[in-house]
Scaffold this motif. Structure first.
Motif, PDB file in Angstrom:
ATOM      1  N   LEU A 203     -33.210 -16.377 -35.324  1.00 20.99           N
ATOM      2  CA  LEU A 203     -31.865 -16.230 -36.313  1.00 20.99           C
ATOM      3  C   LEU A 203     -30.883 -17.412 -35.792  1.00 20.99           C
ATOM      4  O   LEU A 203     -30.253 -17.948 -36.728  1.00 20.99           O
ATOM      5  CB  LEU A 203     -31.472 -14.931 -36.479  1.00 20.99           C
ATOM      6  N   LEU A 204     -30.574 -17.467 -34.459  1.00 21.90           N
ATOM      7  CA  LEU A 204     -29.689 -18.229 -34.099  1.00 21.90           C
ATOM      8  C   LEU A 204     -29.934 -19.700 -34.464  1.00 21.90           C
ATOM      9  O   LEU A 204     -29.236 -20.751 -34.800  1.00 21.90           O
ATOM     10  CB  LEU A 204     -29.449 -18.194 -32.689  1.00 21.90           C
ATOM     11  N   ALA A 205     -31.253 -20.025 -34.199  1.00 17.40           N
ATOM     12  CA  ALA A 205     -31.446 -21.356 -34.454  1.00 17.40           C
ATOM     13  C   ALA A 205     -31.873 -21.631 -35.956  1.00 17.40           C
ATOM     14  O   ALA A 205     -31.431 -22.674 -36.508  1.00 17.40           O
ATOM     15  CB  ALA A 205     -33.347 -21.468 -33.924  1.00 17.40           C
ATOM     16  N   ASP A 206     -31.936 -20.496 -36.854  1.00 14.99           N
ATOM     17  CA  ASP A 206     -31.947 -20.851 -38.155  1.00 14.99           C
ATOM     18  C   ASP A 206     -30.501 -21.099 -38.638  1.00 14.99           C
ATOM     19  O   ASP A 206     -30.256 -21.701 -39.751  1.00 14.99           O
ATOM     20  CB  ASP A 206     -32.467 -19.468 -39.026  1.00 14.99           C
ATOM     21  N   ALA A 207     -29.386 -20.661 -37.872  1.00 14.70           N
ATOM     22  CA  ALA A 207     -28.203 -20.927 -38.188  1.00 14.70           C
ATOM     23  C   ALA A 207     -27.552 -22.321 -37.889  1.00 14.70           C
ATOM     24  O   ALA A 207     -26.430 -22.681 -37.880  1.00 14.70           O
ATOM     25  CB  ALA A 207     -27.198 -19.865 -37.335  1.00 14.70           C
ATOM     26  N   GLY A 208     -28.634 -23.111 -37.165  1.00 17.66           N
ATOM     27  CA  GLY A 208     -28.267 -24.458 -36.914  1.00 17.66           C
ATOM     28  C   GLY A 208     -27.855 -24.670 -35.439  1.00 17.66           C
ATOM     29  O   GLY A 208     -27.244 -25.577 -35.022  1.00 17.66           O
ATOM     30  N   LEU A 209     -28.208 -23.775 -34.642  1.00 19.82           N
ATOM     31  CA  LEU A 209     -27.842 -23.926 -33.204  1.00 19.82           C
ATOM     32  C   LEU A 209     -28.978 -24.047 -32.274  1.00 19.82           C
ATOM     33  O   LEU A 209     -29.928 -23.865 -32.582  1.00 19.82           O
ATOM     34  CB  LEU A 209     -27.150 -22.395 -32.808  1.00 19.82           C
ATOM     35  N   ALA A 210     -28.552 -24.785 -30.945  1.00 14.08           N
ATOM     36  CA  ALA A 210     -29.928 -25.027 -30.331  1.00 14.08           C
ATOM     37  C   ALA A 210     -29.758 -24.538 -28.917  1.00 14.08           C
ATOM     38  O   ALA A 210     -28.588 -23.873 -28.589  1.00 14.08           O
ATOM     39  CB  ALA A 210     -29.944 -26.545 -30.320  1.00 14.08           C
ATOM     40  N   ASP A 211     -30.370 -25.063 -27.959  1.00 21.84           N
ATOM     41  CA  ASP A 211     -30.293 -24.759 -26.412  1.00 21.84           C
ATOM     42  C   ASP A 211     -30.196 -23.083 -26.481  1.00 21.84           C
ATOM     43  O   ASP A 211     -29.170 -22.851 -25.566  1.00 21.84           O
ATOM     44  CB  ASP A 211     -29.122 -25.500 -25.666  1.00 21.84           C
ATOM     45  N   ILE A 212     -30.777 -22.441 -27.003  1.00 23.25           N
ATOM     46  CA  ILE A 212     -30.408 -20.955 -26.980  1.00 23.25           C
ATOM     47  C   ILE A 212     -31.072 -20.455 -25.658  1.00 23.25           C
ATOM     48  O   ILE A 212     -32.403 -20.685 -25.350  1.00 23.25           O
ATOM     49  CB  ILE A 212     -31.441 -20.162 -28.408  1.00 23.25           C
ATOM     50  N   VAL A 214     -31.514 -16.770 -23.397  1.00 24.47           N
ATOM     51  CA  VAL A 214     -31.460 -15.073 -23.554  1.00 24.47           C
ATOM     52  C   VAL A 214     -31.454 -14.693 -22.207  1.00 24.47           C
ATOM     53  O   VAL A 214     -32.504 -14.718 -21.478  1.00 24.47           O
ATOM     54  CB  VAL A 214     -32.672 -14.557 -24.535  1.00 24.47           C
ATOM     55  N   LYS A 215     -30.185 -13.926 -21.883  1.00 22.97           N
ATOM     56  CA  LYS A 215     -30.525 -13.014 -20.575  1.00 22.97           C
ATOM     57  C   LYS A 215     -30.559 -11.715 -20.854  1.00 22.97           C
ATOM     58  O   LYS A 215     -29.699 -11.094 -21.569  1.00 22.97           O
ATOM     59  CB  LYS A 215     -29.411 -13.527 -19.623  1.00 22.97           C
ATOM     60  N   ARG A 216     -31.481 -10.733 -20.255  1.00 21.51           N
ATOM     61  CA  ARG A 216     -31.722  -9.592 -20.726  1.00 21.51           C
ATOM     62  C   ARG A 216     -30.960  -8.608 -19.413  1.00 21.51           C
ATOM     63  O   ARG A 216     -31.078  -9.183 -18.179  1.00 21.51           O
ATOM     64  CB  ARG A 216     -33.169  -8.974 -20.653  1.00 21.51           C
ATOM     65  N   LEU A 217     -30.130  -7.651 -19.769  1.00 19.95           N
ATOM     66  CA  LEU A 217     -29.621  -6.757 -18.845  1.00 19.95           C
ATOM     67  C   LEU A 217     -29.939  -5.306 -18.920  1.00 19.95           C
ATOM     68  O   LEU A 217     -30.476  -4.944 -19.919  1.00 19.95           O
ATOM     69  CB  LEU A 217     -27.906  -6.851 -18.973  1.00 19.95           C
ATOM     70  N   ALA A 218     -29.637  -4.762 -17.989  1.00 25.91           N
ATOM     71  CA  ALA A 218     -29.699  -2.969 -17.959  1.00 25.91           C
ATOM     72  C   ALA A 218     -31.019  -2.725 -18.484  1.00 25.91           C
ATOM     73  O   ALA A 218     -31.504  -2.022 -19.262  1.00 25.91           O
ATOM     74  CB  ALA A 218     -28.697  -2.567 -19.033  1.00 25.91           C
ATOM     75  N   GLY A 219     -32.244  -3.297 -17.535  1.00 25.14           N
ATOM     76  CA  GLY A 219     -33.459  -2.633 -17.769  1.00 25.14           C
ATOM     77  C   GLY A 219     -34.098  -3.646 -18.986  1.00 25.14           C
ATOM     78  O   GLY A 219     -34.896  -3.186 -19.189  1.00 25.14           O
ATOM     79  N   GLY A 220     -33.469  -4.518 -19.677  1.00 22.63           N
ATOM     80  CA  GLY A 220     -33.720  -5.096 -20.966  1.00 22.63           C
ATOM     81  C   GLY A 220     -33.279  -4.258 -22.005  1.00 22.63           C
ATOM     82  O   GLY A 220     -33.580  -4.822 -23.402  1.00 22.63           O
ATOM     83  N   SER A 221     -32.467  -3.482 -22.048  1.00 22.42           N
ATOM     84  CA  SER A 221     -31.704  -2.540 -23.344  1.00 22.42           C
ATOM     85  C   SER A 221     -30.466  -3.592 -23.821  1.00 22.42           C
ATOM     86  O   SER A 221     -30.006  -3.085 -24.850  1.00 22.42           O
ATOM     87  CB  SER A 221     -31.343  -1.287 -22.785  1.00 22.42           C
ATOM     88  N   VAL A 222     -29.993  -4.510 -23.085  1.00 22.01           N
ATOM     89  CA  VAL A 222     -28.913  -5.287 -23.588  1.00 22.01           C
ATOM     90  C   VAL A 222     -29.213  -6.699 -23.484  1.00 22.01           C
ATOM     91  O   VAL A 222     -29.874  -7.071 -22.394  1.00 22.01           O
ATOM     92  CB  VAL A 222     -27.587  -5.057 -22.855  1.00 22.01           C
ATOM     93  N   ALA A 223     -28.864  -7.642 -24.312  1.00 27.92           N
ATOM     94  CA  ALA A 223     -29.158  -9.091 -24.248  1.00 27.92           C
ATOM     95  C   ALA A 223     -28.046  -9.773 -24.646  1.00 27.92           C
ATOM     96  O   ALA A 223     -27.284  -9.628 -25.373  1.00 27.92           O
ATOM     97  CB  ALA A 223     -30.401  -9.527 -25.259  1.00 27.92           C
ATOM     98  N   LEU A 224     -27.921 -10.962 -23.676  1.00 27.18           N
ATOM     99  CA  LEU A 224     -26.920 -12.011 -23.698  1.00 27.18           C
ATOM    100  C   LEU A 224     -27.641 -13.233 -24.371  1.00 27.18           C
ATOM    101  O   LEU A 224     -28.266 -13.665 -23.445  1.00 27.18           O
ATOM    102  CB  LEU A 224     -26.028 -12.046 -22.471  1.00 27.18           C
ATOM    103  N   HIS A 225     -27.094 -13.454 -25.627  1.00 32.99           N
ATOM    104  CA  HIS A 225     -27.566 -14.824 -26.134  1.00 32.99           C
ATOM    105  C   HIS A 225     -26.507 -15.880 -26.085  1.00 32.99           C
ATOM    106  O   HIS A 225     -25.466 -15.446 -26.225  1.00 32.99           O
ATOM    107  CB  HIS A 225     -27.746 -14.715 -27.760  1.00 32.99           C
ATOM    108  N   VAL A 226     -27.105 -17.232 -25.524  1.00 32.34           N
ATOM    109  CA  VAL A 226     -26.120 -18.265 -25.447  1.00 32.34           C
ATOM    110  C   VAL A 226     -26.546 -19.260 -26.402  1.00 32.34           C
ATOM    111  O   VAL A 226     -27.935 -19.696 -26.070  1.00 32.34           O
ATOM    112  CB  VAL A 226     -25.820 -18.650 -24.073  1.00 32.34           C
ATOM    113  N   ALA A 227     -25.833 -19.898 -27.069  1.00 30.44           N
ATOM    114  CA  ALA A 227     -26.462 -21.065 -28.006  1.00 30.44           C
ATOM    115  C   ALA A 227     -25.379 -22.234 -28.170  1.00 30.44           C
ATOM    116  O   ALA A 227     -24.205 -21.794 -27.826  1.00 30.44           O
ATOM    117  CB  ALA A 227     -26.618 -20.535 -29.216  1.00 30.44           C
ATOM    118  N   ARG A 228     -25.655 -23.126 -28.758  1.00 30.18           N
ATOM    119  CA  ARG A 228     -24.884 -24.290 -28.581  1.00 30.18           C
ATOM    120  C   ARG A 228     -24.934 -25.020 -30.051  1.00 30.18           C
ATOM    121  O   ARG A 228     -25.881 -25.072 -30.579  1.00 30.18           O
ATOM    122  CB  ARG A 228     -25.011 -25.182 -27.518  1.00 30.18           C
ATOM    123  N   ARG A 229     -23.786 -25.403 -30.438  1.00 27.79           N
ATOM    124  CA  ARG A 229     -23.988 -26.241 -31.794  1.00 27.79           C
ATOM    125  C   ARG A 229     -24.045 -27.607 -31.438  1.00 27.79           C
ATOM    126  O   ARG A 229     -23.126 -28.179 -30.535  1.00 27.79           O
ATOM    127  CB  ARG A 229     -22.812 -26.120 -32.572  1.00 27.79           C
TER     128      ARG A 229
END
Length: 234
Positions: A203-212, A214-229
């Motif tokens: 969905l972030l890619a669909d919004a026009g973002l790139a260099d996406i 994903v870092k999973r935290l807490a055993g994979g129950s939380v995710a940190l997404h980092v993207a760039r315009r």
């Protein structure tokens, strides 16, 4: 329908303000501060102008300021949440501003911010695609979008134990402490239809973002997404 859901979510958050921060510490087993520090670091906040969407009681916005942001605006649609954020951030009013507003209609021109962040917000948006598009719109070319949220753990023993905790134990404990069981039944329900980490990256890619990333935290129950315009090609 979307506006009615937004109104219900707003009222729910307004009800739990007095114990909101305490319950965040309890529900995350004390890890949520660390997750926000990671999110602020991913935003490369030093010297940047940053918008924190769905800022709530201001924890991520204030962390961005501590990490050197030149200016932080925290926007939220719940006035009582913002009132508490203002109280907590009284010593940072030179560089942190609080604004009442809607994540689906951000009141800023295109290409305004060096970074846009959100923490545990995306699941609550009435229209996720529209919210992501708005966040991408106000990023400067080269700017970073940071999304910290819960996600679906990968199948396995941890996922089974987490589901037991998240769907049964957590609503009971948090509902009892807060005095609002309906609010904390909403929490696991909000994840049921929320995209998993991979689908959110798409969905972030669909919004026009790139260099996406994903870092999973807490055993994979939380995710940190980092993207760039991407910078515009001229």
């Amino acid at each position: 329908m979307a506006s009615e859901r937004a109104r219900q979510v707003q009222q729910m958050f307004e009800r739990v303000v007095p114990r909101y921060d305490t319950l965040n510490r309890i529900m995350s087993l004390g890890m949520d501060d660390r997750w926000r520090r990671l999110a602020a670091a991913a935003a490369e906040a030093a010297g940047a102008r940053v918008l924190d969407v769905g800022t709530g009681t201001g924890d991520l916005a204030l962390e961005l300021r501590r990490q050197g942001a030149a200016q932080v605006i925290g926007i939220d649609f719940a006035p009582k949440m913002l009132a508490l954020a203002h109280t907590k951030g009284r010593d940072a009013l030179d560089r942190v501003w609080w604004l009442l507003g809607d994540a689906l209609r951000l009141p800023f021109p295109d290409e305004t911010f060096d970074a846009v962040t959100s923490a545990f917000v995306l699941r609550n948006l009435a229209d996720l695609r529209a919210g992501l598009a708005e966040m991408a719109r106000i990023l400067k070319p080269g700017g970073r979008l940071i999304c910290l949220d819960m996600t679906h753990p990968k199948p396995g023993l941890f996922a089974a134990l987490y589901r037991l905790y998240f769907h049964h134990l957590l609503p009971l404990v948090a509902g009892t402490i807060s005095g609002d069981r309906a609010a904390y039944r909403y929490l696991p329900n909000s994840l049921e239809t929320f995209p998993d980490a991979g689908a959110l990256a798409s969905l972030l890619a669909d919004a026009g973002l790139a260099d996406i990333r994903v870092k999973r935290l807490a055993g994979g129950s939380v995710a940190l997404h980092v993207a760039r315009r991407l910078p515009e090609v001229r």
